[in-house]
Structure formats: structure tokens, C-alpha cells
Design an enzyme around this catalytic site. Sequence first.
Site, PDB file in Angstrom:
ATOM      1  N   ASP A 141       0.844  -1.204   0.000  1.00 10.77           N
ATOM      2  CA  ASP A 141       0.000   0.000   0.000  1.00 10.77           C
ATOM      3  C   ASP A 141       0.872   1.244   0.000  1.00 10.77           C
ATOM      4  O   ASP A 141       0.483   2.287   0.526  1.00 10.77           O
ATOM      5  CB  ASP A 141      -0.922  -0.020   1.222  1.00 10.77           C
ATOM      6  CG  ASP A 141      -2.016   1.028   1.121  1.00 10.77           C
ATOM      7  OD1 ASP A 141      -2.574   1.418   2.183  1.00 10.77           O
ATOM      8  OD2 ASP A 141      -2.295   1.488  -0.002  1.00 10.77           O
ATOM      9  N   LYS A 144       2.823   3.519  -5.718  1.00 12.53           N
ATOM     10  CA  LYS A 144       2.284   2.523  -6.670  1.00 12.53           C
ATOM     11  C   LYS A 144       3.324   2.063  -7.683  1.00 12.53           C
ATOM     12  O   LYS A 144       3.257   0.947  -8.162  1.00 12.53           O
ATOM     13  CB  LYS A 144       1.035   3.081  -7.367  1.00 12.53           C
ATOM     14  CG  LYS A 144      -0.023   3.614  -6.378  1.00 12.53           C
ATOM     15  CD  LYS A 144      -0.255   2.682  -5.182  1.00 12.53           C
ATOM     16  CE  LYS A 144      -0.919   3.400  -4.022  1.00 12.53           C
ATOM     17  NZ  LYS A 144      -0.882   2.633  -2.757  1.00 12.53           N
ATOM     18  N   ASP A 169      -3.225  -3.047  -2.478  1.00 15.00           N
ATOM     19  CA  ASP A 169      -4.272  -2.027  -2.505  1.00 15.00           C
ATOM     20  C   ASP A 169      -4.134  -1.189  -3.781  1.00 15.00           C
ATOM     21  O   ASP A 169      -3.056  -1.098  -4.385  1.00 15.00           O
ATOM     22  CB  ASP A 169      -4.146  -1.116  -1.277  1.00 15.00           C
ATOM     23  CG  ASP A 169      -5.353  -0.182  -1.137  1.00 15.00           C
ATOM     24  OD1 ASP A 169      -5.193   0.905  -0.570  1.00 15.00           O
ATOM     25  OD2 ASP A 169      -6.447  -0.542  -1.612  1.00 15.00           O
ATOM     26  N   ASN A 170      -5.232  -0.571  -4.222  1.00 13.40           N
ATOM     27  CA  ASN A 170      -5.227   0.453  -5.273  1.00 13.40           C
ATOM     28  C   ASN A 170      -4.840  -0.034  -6.662  1.00 13.40           C
ATOM     29  O   ASN A 170      -4.265   0.730  -7.450  1.00 13.40           O
ATOM     30  CB  ASN A 170      -4.284   1.609  -4.899  1.00 13.40           C
ATOM     31  CG  ASN A 170      -4.531   2.125  -3.523  1.00 13.40           C
ATOM     32  OD1 ASN A 170      -3.656   2.053  -2.663  1.00 13.40           O
ATOM     33  ND2 ASN A 170      -5.737   2.642  -3.292  1.00 13.40           N
ATOM     34  N   GLU A 199     -11.326   4.182  -1.005  1.00 11.59           N
ATOM     35  CA  GLU A 199     -11.739   4.481   0.371  1.00 11.59           C
ATOM     36  C   GLU A 199     -12.583   5.756   0.474  1.00 11.59           C
ATOM     37  O   GLU A 199     -12.264   6.775  -0.110  1.00 11.59           O
ATOM     38  CB  GLU A 199     -10.530   4.586   1.307  1.00 11.59           C
ATOM     39  CG  GLU A 199      -9.424   5.499   0.839  1.00 11.59           C
ATOM     40  CD  GLU A 199      -8.337   4.765   0.076  1.00 11.59           C
ATOM     41  OE1 GLU A 199      -8.630   3.743  -0.557  1.00 11.59           O
ATOM     42  OE2 GLU A 199      -7.200   5.242   0.093  1.00 11.59           O
TER      43      GLU A 199
END
Length: 214
Positions: A141, A144, A169-170, A199
Site C-alpha cells: 500500500d 504505486k 491495494d489500489n 476508500e
Amino acid sequence: TQSTRPQRLLAAVQKNATRGDPRSVVLAIDQFCRQKEWAMNVGDEKGCILDSVVSEVNPGAVLELGTYCGYSAVRIACLLPPHGKIITLEFNPDNAAIARQVIAWAGLEEKIQLVVGASGDWIPKIKEQFGVKTFDLVFLDHWKDRYLPDTKLMEECGLLREGSILLADNVICPGTPDYLEYIRNSPRYKSQYFKSHLEYTKVEDGLEKSVFLG
Ligand SMILES: O=C(NC/C=C/[C@H]1O[C@@H](n2cnc(C(F)(F)F)c2)[C@H](O)[C@@H]1O)c1cc([N+](=O)[O-])cc(O)c1O
Ligand SMILES: [Mg+2]
């Protein structure tokens, strides 16, 4: 002098959460981010998916890349088995200072080892420094564009074993295209996408769960 968002998030925890009660810390952060100020925690919706993966893996050793304010480290740590531990890496010392206080408020200092520095420096040292053989679960997380190089580095440093789980995540927003392409096409991983939302918003995002096959 102006406070920072992490400082305001910590103040909300200290105001609204009960010392020693990790779930009240998670709730206080989610309420702060929904009602007052968005922040890049994995959040409550994706957090439920994270909870189910942690419960399923029941990990003795977890690595988190990207502590930020400590929300997911707290969320993971309160689901670990008795001797389970999480090592969480944070690059920004100001964020780390806030995360330490959030973790302390939750009463989880014994379960969470926060390390400050860069993944490229720390991943090669984790085995010797923390007496870890391999990780049962890795939660990605952080930046990126570091997901892919750090995954390759974890492979090279022997931090993954057959059955290790990577949870990222993401993968949609902000997105990690090179990581997704690699992990979904590599014969060394079996991947599954969990569709969700960014989120505290209605924007699509999701978690990619990948099993390392050795
Ligand atoms: O940029 C996002 N996250 C970046 C998160 C970055 C955090 O990870 C730390 N880090 C960097 N390297 C390491 C390590 F571990 F390598 F040492 C740790 C950084 O200092 C920062 O605290 C993000 C953005 C959005 N958004 O909607 O823009 C939503 C999200 O959920 C996000 O996670
Ligand atoms: Mg994130």
C-alpha cells in the site's frame, strides 16, 4: 503554525477512540475520513476484504509496505494469532511519528514493528535484522510505482515461500498497471481481484490477492 492531515487524524483518534481498543481506533479514523477529511487509509470497505484475507491466512509473519498513519497495521494486528507479528515499513519520518502514536493508542506496540526507511534498503536486510524466514502475508500500500520492483526484490531476497499471499491495494485507483500485468501473467503467481471502491468514495478500486507458487 498549520497542522498536517496526519496530525489532525491522530488528534481525532486521541479524542474519539478508547486507549487499548484497536477497533475503536479503526472506527475513529474511518469516521474522521468520512465526516471531516479524506485520507489514504485502505478504509472500511476494502478493510473488510483485508480482514477476511488476514483471518483466512492466519499469518505468523506479515510485512506491510506503506504504514502512513498506521490504520491498516492496526487493522491487521488485531486479527493476528497470539505470536503473530507485523513489520510495517514507512519512508516518511513524520508519518512514522504519527503512526507510532496511533499504534500506541491502540495498545498494539508488541504486535507491530514499525521500521523507517526505503523498501530498497530494508527488504534485503529484513531476514537478518528481524529474524524472519519468510512472510505469510504481504500488504502492499505504498508508492504505486514501487509495487513491482519491491515484489521482484522480495522474490530475490527469499522472503516469499510457496503459499505466501500478496495483497495489493489500489490496483485500479490510483492503479498499478505494471504490477498487475506482471502478477497476472507470471506462472509463479495465482491471482484474484476483489472489486471494491476507493476508500470513502464511490470510485471503483480493488485489491489484488496473489498466491506465490514458489
Ligand atoms: O498514493 C497512495 N499511497 C501511497 C502511500 C505512500 C505511503 O507509503 C510510504 N512509503 C513509501 N515507501 C515505503 C516503503 F515501504 F517502501 F518503505 C513506504 C510513504 O512514505 C507514504 O506514507 C494512495 C493514493 C490514493 N489516492 O486515492 O490517491 C489512495 C490510496 O489508497 C493510496 O494508497
Ligand atoms: Mg492505498
